[in-house]
Motif scaffolding. Structure first.
Motif, short mmCIF file in Angstrom:
data_model
loop_
_atom_site.label_atom_id
_atom_site.label_comp_id
_atom_site.label_asym_id
_atom_site.label_seq_id
_atom_site.Cartn_x
_atom_site.Cartn_y
_atom_site.Cartn_z
N GLY A 79 34.56 66.37 11.26
CA GLY A 79 33.21 66.57 10.76
C GLY A 79 32.45 67.67 11.48
N ASN A 80 31.31 68.04 10.91
CA ASN A 80 30.46 69.06 11.54
C ASN A 80 28.99 68.66 11.51
N GLY A 81 28.73 67.41 11.18
CA GLY A 81 27.35 66.93 11.14
C GLY A 81 26.63 67.21 9.85
N LEU A 82 27.29 67.88 8.92
CA LEU A 82 26.66 68.21 7.65
C LEU A 82 27.21 67.31 6.55
N VAL A 83 26.34 66.93 5.61
CA VAL A 83 26.75 66.08 4.50
C VAL A 83 27.80 66.78 3.64
N SER A 84 27.76 68.09 3.58
CA SER A 84 28.71 68.83 2.76
C SER A 84 30.15 68.68 3.25
N ASN A 85 30.32 68.28 4.50
CA ASN A 85 31.65 68.01 5.05
C ASN A 85 31.92 66.51 4.88
N ARG A 86 32.90 66.16 4.08
CA ARG A 86 33.15 64.75 3.77
C ARG A 86 33.52 63.94 5.00
N GLN A 87 34.03 64.60 6.00
CA GLN A 87 34.42 63.90 7.22
C GLN A 87 33.21 63.39 8.02
N SER A 88 32.05 64.00 7.84
CA SER A 88 30.89 63.64 8.66
C SER A 88 30.48 62.18 8.46
N ALA A 89 30.45 61.74 7.21
CA ALA A 89 30.13 60.33 6.94
C ALA A 89 31.23 59.43 7.48
N ALA A 90 32.47 59.90 7.42
CA ALA A 90 33.59 59.11 7.94
C ALA A 90 33.49 58.93 9.45
N VAL A 91 33.01 59.96 10.15
CA VAL A 91 32.80 59.84 11.60
C VAL A 91 31.80 58.73 11.89
N ASP A 92 30.71 58.72 11.14
CA ASP A 92 29.71 57.67 11.33
C ASP A 92 30.32 56.28 11.12
N ALA A 93 31.08 56.13 10.03
CA ALA A 93 31.65 54.83 9.69
C ALA A 93 32.68 54.39 10.72
N GLN A 94 33.54 55.31 11.12
CA GLN A 94 34.59 54.97 12.10
C GLN A 94 33.96 54.59 13.44
N PHE A 95 32.95 55.34 13.85
CA PHE A 95 32.29 55.02 15.12
C PHE A 95 31.51 53.71 15.02
N GLY A 96 30.84 53.49 13.88
CA GLY A 96 30.08 52.25 13.70
C GLY A 96 30.97 51.03 13.78
N ALA A 97 32.16 51.11 13.17
CA ALA A 97 33.10 49.99 13.23
C ALA A 97 33.59 49.77 14.65
N ALA A 98 33.85 50.87 15.37
CA ALA A 98 34.32 50.75 16.76
C ALA A 98 33.23 50.16 17.65
N ALA A 99 31.98 50.63 17.47
CA ALA A 99 30.88 50.12 18.29
C ALA A 99 30.65 48.64 18.02
N THR A 100 30.78 48.22 16.75
CA THR A 100 30.61 46.80 16.43
C THR A 100 31.73 45.98 17.06
N TRP A 101 32.95 46.44 16.95
CA TRP A 101 34.10 45.77 17.59
C TRP A 101 33.85 45.63 19.08
N ASP A 102 33.48 46.75 19.72
CA ASP A 102 33.30 46.74 21.18
C ASP A 102 32.15 45.84 21.61
N PHE A 103 31.07 45.84 20.83
CA PHE A 103 29.94 44.97 21.17
C PHE A 103 30.38 43.51 21.19
N TYR A 104 31.03 43.05 20.14
CA TYR A 104 31.46 41.65 20.09
C TYR A 104 32.53 41.34 21.14
N LYS A 105 33.43 42.27 21.37
CA LYS A 105 34.51 42.07 22.33
C LYS A 105 33.98 42.00 23.76
N ASN A 106 33.16 42.97 24.12
CA ASN A 106 32.71 43.08 25.51
C ASN A 106 31.55 42.16 25.83
N THR A 107 30.83 41.72 24.81
CA THR A 107 29.69 40.82 25.05
C THR A 107 30.09 39.36 24.97
N PHE A 108 30.92 39.02 23.98
CA PHE A 108 31.25 37.62 23.73
C PHE A 108 32.74 37.30 23.84
#
Length: 542
Positions: free
Chosen positions: A273-302
């Motif tokens: 990605g490059n941070g622009l909506v015109s690059n289809r990977q940019s939204a994928a970066v957000d989604a992949q990171f969001g899933a990882a952050a959610t996994w890590d939050f539940y794993k490391n907290t609980f």
């Protein structure tokens, strides 16, 4: 015009089993689980192995069975075994329970969604399955084109129904034979619809309906998480957005489709990605990171190992439909899906949206809070609470954490957030505190009571500035509440969700459950316990 097809769940969720019942003790190696203060494990074999003797010990008649759903083992070996219930092989809706065992295997107490005995005069339905399906479909078709208000998507189309299933309905305290039918369709905003409809097996009376596809209620105008690390998979000279370290969770491109699993994102470069909506990977970066952050939050907290606590990662799908202004979690595909927003220029990939939607999966795997009435508000609030906690956990420079819900997606086009935790009524629809009719609100608005409770428990009442954001949280009784911090507040809520809440938990029972959780974690005379009581009183749950 507001039209609801729902039966409110108003049962007490708690019943104490008197006496001591001896059950085979858990081996010490299982009981002394390492990890955080109260470790969440998934010893389903333990719960499954005890289902038969527990059913007998609890006095359930021979036609009833317990089916293991989840298990929590505390550090000291205390166990909390969660079960669904069947009657003559039929699922009992609203029959779930949690058995709390001491370290010696004896039962300390039981939390029940239905505190009564099942005794059905017949298991022969008055209506055939096809008739039940027709009635369920007709009930859903009657809502086509109707919306509760301008913010809620109306059902635009009904496509058909799956075969009706015979069940026992007990969620309203009046057990009876019923049919459960899943009616499929699409909402006006393009969200797929899968309504679970329960009808009386004799009269065809509508008993309950709820939407299985759970969304953030009209979220839109997406965000970018900024520059973030990603864990990917390399095969030869090709990289893919698949994270083997987090259960194989992955991100795919739907390319405007509204079905299917999509195409896995791949690249010859490990810079995405490059941070622009015109690059289809940019939204994928957000989604992949969001899933990882959610996994890590539940794993490391609980200590929770994935959404279902089974080590399996969720799938994320981006670029759903055309100009789809929403995002949703779907248990059936164990996947998180994001639209591209208005004009296909604002992907709905905010990190609190990711945490919110995937937390619906955690609720489904644990308490299974019914998505209607007060339990539905608690379901939505749980996602708001943990979506907010994921945002704080990630602590992104591009998205400074706060107690606002969906502030980055700018759904209204004026910079205002979707919901506010410090004073929920600021959105013009949500409830600040409990009242007798709060369960009749849309679940995204009845959730305000629990959201407000969580803010008060975390930060306390009154005016203050936190991380650059200004808040002013009142209490319904005018009393001052002193917060215990968001991390402790989240531990209390998670403990209550996974150990004490059942499918029919209402606000009164949520107060009881969180007080039990606070006593478990910090002691019944602790400042934390007293703060939980004070925060609930501050939202008129007494």
């Amino acid at each position: 015009m507001k039209r609801k097809l729902t039966a409110g769940a108003v049962l007490s969720a708690t019943a104490l089993l008197a006496g001591v019942i001896q059950i085979a003790a858990v081996p010490a190696a299982q009981a002394a689980a390492p990890g955080p203060e109260l470790q969440q494990t998934s010893p389903l074999s333990l719960a499954a192995g005890q289902s038969a003797p527990l059913a007998q010990a609890l006095g359930l008649p021979g036609q009833e069975r317990l089916v293991a759903k989840d298990a929590v083992v505390d550090r000291d070996g205390t166990r909390h075994l969660r079960y669904e219930r069947t009657y003559e092989g039929l699922p009992v809706l609203g029959g779930d329970l949690v058995v709390h065992q001491r370290t010696d295997g004896s039962v300390a107490s039981v939390d029940r969604a239905f505190d009564g005995r099942l005794a059905l005069p017949t298991l022969t339905p008055g209506l055939a399955a096809n008739q039940a399906g027709e009635k369920a479909t007709a009930a859903v078709r009657a809502t086509v084109g109707l919306a509760a208000d301008e913010d809620e998507a109306a059902l635009a189309r009904v496509d058909g129904a799956d075969a009706a299933e015979l069940v026992v309905w007990a969620a309203d305290g009046n057990p009876r034979l019923a049919h459960r039918t899943v009616v499929r369709g699409e909402r006006a905003d393009g969200t797929p619809s899968r309504q679970q409809v329960v009808t009386d097996a004799t009269s065809g009376e509508l008993l309950s309906t709820h939407e299985e596809i759970q969304t953030a209620s009209g979220t839109g105008k997406g965000v970018n998480v900024g520059t973030v690390p990603l864990t990917t998979t390399q095969s030869g000279s090709t990289y893919s957005l698949k994270d083997a370290s987090r259960g194989g969770q992955s991100t795919t491109d739907l390319k405007g489709a509204t079905s299917g699993s999509g195409s896995l994102f791949t690249s010859t470069s490990n810079s995405w990605g490059n941070g622009l909506v015109s690059n289809r990977q940019s939204a994928a970066v957000d989604a992949q990171f969001g899933a990882a952050a959610t996994w890590d939050f539940y794993k490391n907290t609980f200590g929770r190992n994935g959404i279902k606590n089974n080590g399996v990662g969720a799938a994320s799908r981006v670029h759903y439909g055309s100009a789809y202004v929403n995002a949703f979690w779907d248990d059936s595909c164990f996947c998180m899906t994001y639209g591209d927003g208005a004009g296909n220029t604002h992907p709905l990939t905010a990190i609190d949206v990711s945490g919110h939607e995937m937390s619906h999966g955690v609720t489904s795997a644990t308490a299974g809070l019914n998505y209607s009435g007060e339990s539905g508000g608690l379901n939505e609030a749980t996602s708001d609470i943990f979506g907010t906690m994921v945002e704080w956990y990630a602590n992104l420079p591009a998205n400074p954490p706060n107690y606002l819900i969906g502030e980055k997606i700018n759904i209204f086009g004026n910079g205002k957030p979707l919901r506010y935790m410090d004073k929920p009524s600021q959105d013009g629809k949500s409830a600040d505190s409990w009242y007798s009719g709060v369960g009749n609100l849309d679940v995204h608005y009845s959730s305000g009571v629990a959201n407000h409770f969580f803010y008060l428990l975390s930060e306390g009442s009154g005016a203050k500035t936190i991380n650059g954001y200004t808040y002013n949280s009142p209490t319904s009784n005018g009393a001052k509440v002193t917060g215990i911090g968001r991390d402790k507040a989240a531990k209390v809520w998670y403990r209550a969700l996974t150990v004490y809440f059942t499918s029919t938990t209402n606000y009164k029972a949520a107060r009881t459950g969180t007080l039990k959780a606070a006593a478990d974690l910090y002691g019944a005379t602790s400042a934390e316990y007293k703060a939980v009581a004070a925060a609930w009183s501050g939202v008129n749950v007494n």
